[in-house]
Design a protein around this motif. Structure first.
Motif, PDB file in Angstrom:
ATOM      1  N   GLY A  58     130.539  92.523  41.619  1.00 21.73           N
ATOM      2  CA  GLY A  58     129.292  93.028  42.182  1.00 21.73           C
ATOM      3  C   GLY A  58     128.031  92.527  41.526  1.00 21.73           C
ATOM      4  N   VAL A  59     128.132  91.643  40.525  1.00 21.24           N
ATOM      5  CA  VAL A  59     126.914  91.143  39.881  1.00 21.24           C
ATOM      6  C   VAL A  59     126.139  90.265  40.848  1.00 21.24           C
ATOM      7  CG1 VAL A  59     127.941  91.254  37.574  1.00 21.24           C
ATOM      8  CG2 VAL A  59     128.112  89.144  38.906  1.00 21.24           C
ATOM      9  N   ASP A  60     124.893  90.067  40.567  1.00 16.84           N
ATOM     10  CA  ASP A  60     124.046  89.221  41.403  1.00 16.84           C
ATOM     11  C   ASP A  60     123.153  88.387  40.500  1.00 16.84           C
ATOM     12  OD1 ASP A  60     122.917  88.102  43.627  1.00 16.84           O
ATOM     13  OD2 ASP A  60     122.114  89.956  44.462  1.00 16.84           O
ATOM     14  N   THR A  61     122.417  87.481  41.082  1.00 16.89           N
ATOM     15  CA  THR A  61     121.500  86.648  40.316  1.00 16.89           C
ATOM     16  C   THR A  61     120.508  87.533  39.554  1.00 16.89           C
ATOM     17  OG1 THR A  61     121.667  84.771  41.834  1.00 16.89           O
ATOM     18  CG2 THR A  61     119.675  84.906  40.489  1.00 16.89           C
TER      19      THR A  61
ATOM     20  N   TYR B  18     123.219  88.178  25.348  1.00 17.06           N
ATOM     21  CA  TYR B  18     123.035  88.521  26.753  1.00 17.06           C
ATOM     22  C   TYR B  18     123.409  87.318  27.607  1.00 17.06           C
ATOM     23  CZ  TYR B  18     120.519  92.673  25.202  1.00 17.06           C
ATOM     24  OH  TYR B  18     120.184  93.864  24.629  1.00 17.06           O
ATOM     25  N   VAL B  19     124.261  87.554  28.591  1.00 11.82           N
ATOM     26  CA  VAL B  19     124.680  86.513  29.533  1.00 11.82           C
ATOM     27  C   VAL B  19     123.997  86.793  30.862  1.00 11.82           C
ATOM     28  CG1 VAL B  19     126.613  85.405  30.681  1.00 11.82           C
ATOM     29  CG2 VAL B  19     126.896  86.295  28.356  1.00 11.82           C
ATOM     30  N   GLU B  20     123.109  85.899  31.275  1.00 10.67           N
ATOM     31  CA  GLU B  20     122.382  86.077  32.531  1.00 10.67           C
ATOM     32  C   GLU B  20     123.077  85.295  33.640  1.00 10.67           C
ATOM     33  OE1 GLU B  20     117.930  86.412  32.758  1.00 10.67           O
ATOM     34  OE2 GLU B  20     118.169  84.506  33.809  1.00 10.67           O
ATOM     35  N   ILE B  21     123.287  85.969  34.760  1.00 14.01           N
ATOM     36  CA  ILE B  21     124.057  85.410  35.863  1.00 14.01           C
ATOM     37  C   ILE B  21     123.149  84.749  36.894  1.00 14.01           C
ATOM     38  CG2 ILE B  21     125.719  85.922  37.697  1.00 14.01           C
ATOM     39  CD1 ILE B  21     126.806  86.326  34.874  1.00 14.01           C
ATOM     40  N   HIS B  22     123.563  83.574  37.364  1.00 16.42           N
ATOM     41  CA  HIS B  22     122.941  82.932  38.532  1.00 16.42           C
ATOM     42  C   HIS B  22     124.052  82.645  39.524  1.00 16.42           C
ATOM     43  CE1 HIS B  22     120.293  80.507  41.023  1.00 16.42           C
ATOM     44  NE2 HIS B  22     121.253  79.604  41.062  1.00 16.42           N
TER      45      HIS B  22
ATOM     46  N   PHE C  64     128.369  82.134  53.780  1.00 14.00           N
ATOM     47  CA  PHE C  64     127.826  83.485  53.686  1.00 14.00           C
ATOM     48  C   PHE C  64     126.496  83.506  52.950  1.00 14.00           C
ATOM     49  CE2 PHE C  64     132.482  83.996  53.822  1.00 14.00           C
ATOM     50  CZ  PHE C  64     132.587  84.749  54.991  1.00 14.00           C
ATOM     51  N   VAL C  65     125.620  84.389  53.409  1.00 13.87           N
ATOM     52  CA  VAL C  65     124.344  84.663  52.744  1.00 13.87           C
ATOM     53  C   VAL C  65     124.373  86.116  52.302  1.00 13.87           C
ATOM     54  CG1 VAL C  65     121.847  84.835  53.000  1.00 13.87           C
ATOM     55  CG2 VAL C  65     123.092  82.947  54.081  1.00 13.87           C
ATOM     56  N   ARG C  66     124.069  86.349  51.026  1.00 15.98           N
ATOM     57  CA  ARG C  66     124.121  87.710  50.490  1.00 15.98           C
ATOM     58  C   ARG C  66     122.753  88.362  50.530  1.00 15.98           C
ATOM     59  NH1 ARG C  66     126.409  89.476  44.476  1.00 15.98           N
ATOM     60  NH2 ARG C  66     125.858  91.698  44.614  1.00 15.98           N
ATOM     61  N   GLN C  67     122.724  89.591  51.012  1.00 17.75           N
ATOM     62  CA  GLN C  67     121.520  90.411  50.973  1.00 17.75           C
ATOM     63  C   GLN C  67     121.920  91.780  50.453  1.00 17.75           C
ATOM     64  OE1 GLN C  67     119.624  90.419  54.812  1.00 17.75           O
ATOM     65  NE2 GLN C  67     119.087  88.249  54.717  1.00 17.75           N
ATOM     66  N   GLY C  68     121.639  92.021  49.171  1.00 16.89           N
ATOM     67  CA  GLY C  68     122.133  93.237  48.544  1.00 16.89           C
ATOM     68  C   GLY C  68     123.641  93.158  48.421  1.00 16.89           C
ATOM     69  N   ASN C  69     124.332  94.167  48.942  1.00  8.37           N
ATOM     70  CA  ASN C  69     125.790  94.134  48.945  1.00  8.37           C
ATOM     71  C   ASN C  69     126.354  93.730  50.299  1.00  8.37           C
ATOM     72  OD1 ASN C  69     126.018  94.891  46.268  1.00  8.37           O
ATOM     73  ND2 ASN C  69     126.117  97.081  46.737  1.00  8.37           N
ATOM     74  N   ASP C  70     125.478  93.369  51.227  1.00  4.39           N
ATOM     75  CA  ASP C  70     125.931  92.913  52.543  1.00  4.39           C
ATOM     76  C   ASP C  70     126.035  91.394  52.575  1.00  4.39           C
ATOM     77  OD1 ASP C  70     126.000  95.522  53.499  1.00  4.39           O
ATOM     78  OD2 ASP C  70     123.947  95.425  54.294  1.00  4.39           O
ATOM     79  N   LEU C  71     126.965  90.914  53.401  1.00  4.47           N
ATOM     80  CA  LEU C  71     127.112  89.486  53.641  1.00  4.47           C
ATOM     81  C   LEU C  71     126.722  89.181  55.082  1.00  4.47           C
ATOM     82  CD1 LEU C  71     130.536  88.667  51.909  1.00  4.47           C
ATOM     83  CD2 LEU C  71     128.249  88.100  51.080  1.00  4.47           C
ATOM     84  N   HIS C  72     126.049  88.068  55.267  1.00  2.00           N
ATOM     85  CA  HIS C  72     125.646  87.636  56.605  1.00  2.00           C
ATOM     86  C   HIS C  72     126.223  86.253  56.871  1.00  2.00           C
ATOM     87  CE1 HIS C  72     122.447  90.729  57.395  1.00  2.00           C
ATOM     88  NE2 HIS C  72     122.572  90.848  56.076  1.00  2.00           N
TER      89      HIS C  72
END
Length: 389
Positions: free
Chosen positions: A225-228, A251-255, A262-270
């Motif tokens: 569930g992590v995001d950029t 600290y490990v920063e995620i990209h 798929f395009v992610r918007q929040g927890n939804d996929l489009h």
């Protein structure tokens, strides 16, 4: 004026350093010129400060107890100006500072052992890895404890020695004249940089710092569930502090890299799919991949790597179908949705027979000369709604 500093401060001759300091602070609050500008009170304040100067210094106090003159020129000092006193103690009296140890009014020597700095590294992961979690091995170049001196900074067989300039206190007094007399302030010793000791033989491996640079490998577990922009904290995995002090945090920063489908918007996929005009009119079933298909362990592990999408007869271009629970898992539980946008393709090239059939269909539907429908700018195309154009 009484020449006995004990009488001036109102303390017994066997009073300890804390009792003497408390007595001085109490009197300083009452007699300080900023509080009571009366000349007689100012003179009393000087006497109290001189008394504290004697009793707060073990050597001067011992000299007075033996009947000597700790100032070498009368207790009142030359010209009646009084001896130097600690400006720190005056500030303590008004602002409640803690002062130094042993009634000296200083902070004492600094510790060579300090906490290390936090460190930050950035890594890029795939959308599927961000959605379902992954473990990554990282190579981190940070400061670690020197194995030669074990963090104390001294060469093997040697050890730090007390600083001769400040005699191990870590501070030196600087005296200057003011309307109060001689004001004594304490500053870090320049010779030992406030540590109170000097390392005569620094460790050659770390140059006396107690730590060296080293590359090490560690494993970071990235939760589902992590995001950029998400930062994962690894406690005490950062820089080891000077003198072998405790390590800071890493600290490990995620990209998250862009996905092909798929395009992610929040927890939804489009995602968007295109269907021929005939399939949209008559209805059909499409087989589409899931995001789980990107996970290497997905095939053959019981994980659903594809799903069937029912296109109902008469589906219009730009319509959406929402598949519940097929999006990205949330960091706190639950799972988003998958929104599939339908784009109906109109054939661009027709042969004679196809054109004939379409004209016949148009005649049957009464659409030979359609009126058309005016659409406002708010009604965007499927791709415009999906990508914000």
């Amino acid at each position: 004026m009484s020449q006995d500093p004990y009488d001036l401060l109102g303390v017994a001759r066997d009073a300890d350093a804390d009792t003497i300091k408390k007595a001085y602070r109490k009197l300083a609050r009452q007699l300080h010129p900023d509080v009571n500008p009366d000349p007689a009170t100012q003179e009393k304040f000087k006497e109290v400060s001189q008394a504290y100067e004697v009793l707060s210094d073990p050597q001067k106090r011992q000299a007075f107890d033996r009947g000597g003159d700790p100032f070498g020129g009368g207790f009142g000092g030359a010209g009646g100006q009084g001896a130097g006193f600690s400006f720190t103690d005056i500030m303590d009296a008004f602002f409640g500072g803690q002062g130094g140890q042993g009634g000296q009014g200083g902070r004492g020597p600094r510790s060579r052992v300090r906490r290390g700095q936090d460190a930050l590294i950035r890594i890029e992961i795939d959308l599927a890895e961000a959605a379902f979690g992954v473990s990554r091995e990282l190579k981190v170049d940070t400061a670690v404890v020197c194995t030669t001196c074990h963090g104390d900074g001294a060469a093997p067989g040697s050890q730090p020695v007390p600083c001769e300039t400040c005699r191990g206190v870590g501070e030196v007094a600087h005296v200057q004249r003011s309307f109060l007399g001689e004001v004594r302030t304490l500053r870090p010793c320049a010779a030992c940089r406030g540590f109170g000791s000097i390392i005569p033989e620094p460790c050659r491996e770390c140059s006396g710092d107690g730590r060296v640079r080293s590359r090490r490998t560690l494993t970071v577990k990235i939760p589902a569930g992590v995001d950029t922009g998400t930062r994962i904290q690894l406690s005490e995995q950062g820089e080891v502090g000077p003198g072998g002090g405790p390590a800071g945090d890493l600290y490990v920063e995620i990209h998250v890299a862009e996905h092909d489908v798929f395009v992610r918007q929040g927890n939804d996929l489009h995602c968007a799919v295109s269907v021929p005009m005939t399939a949209a009119a008559l209805g059909t079933t499409l087989t589409l991949p899931t995001l789980e298909a990107d996970v290497e362990s997905g095939a053959g592990s019981g994980v659903e790597t594809e799903f069937e999408l029912e296109i109902a007869p008469g589906t219009q271009s730009g319509s959406d179908q929402v598949l519940r629970g097929r999006g990205v898992p949330g960091l706190r539980g639950g799972r988003g949705d998958l929104i599939v946008s339908i784009a109906v393709e109109t054939p661009g090239k027709l042969d004679a027979r196809q054109e004939e059939l379409l004209r016949e269909l148009a005649a049957l539907r009464g659409e030979e000369t359609p009126d058309g429908h005016v659409r406002g700018p708010a009604q965007k195309s499927v791709f415009g709604r999906l990508f914000g154009h």
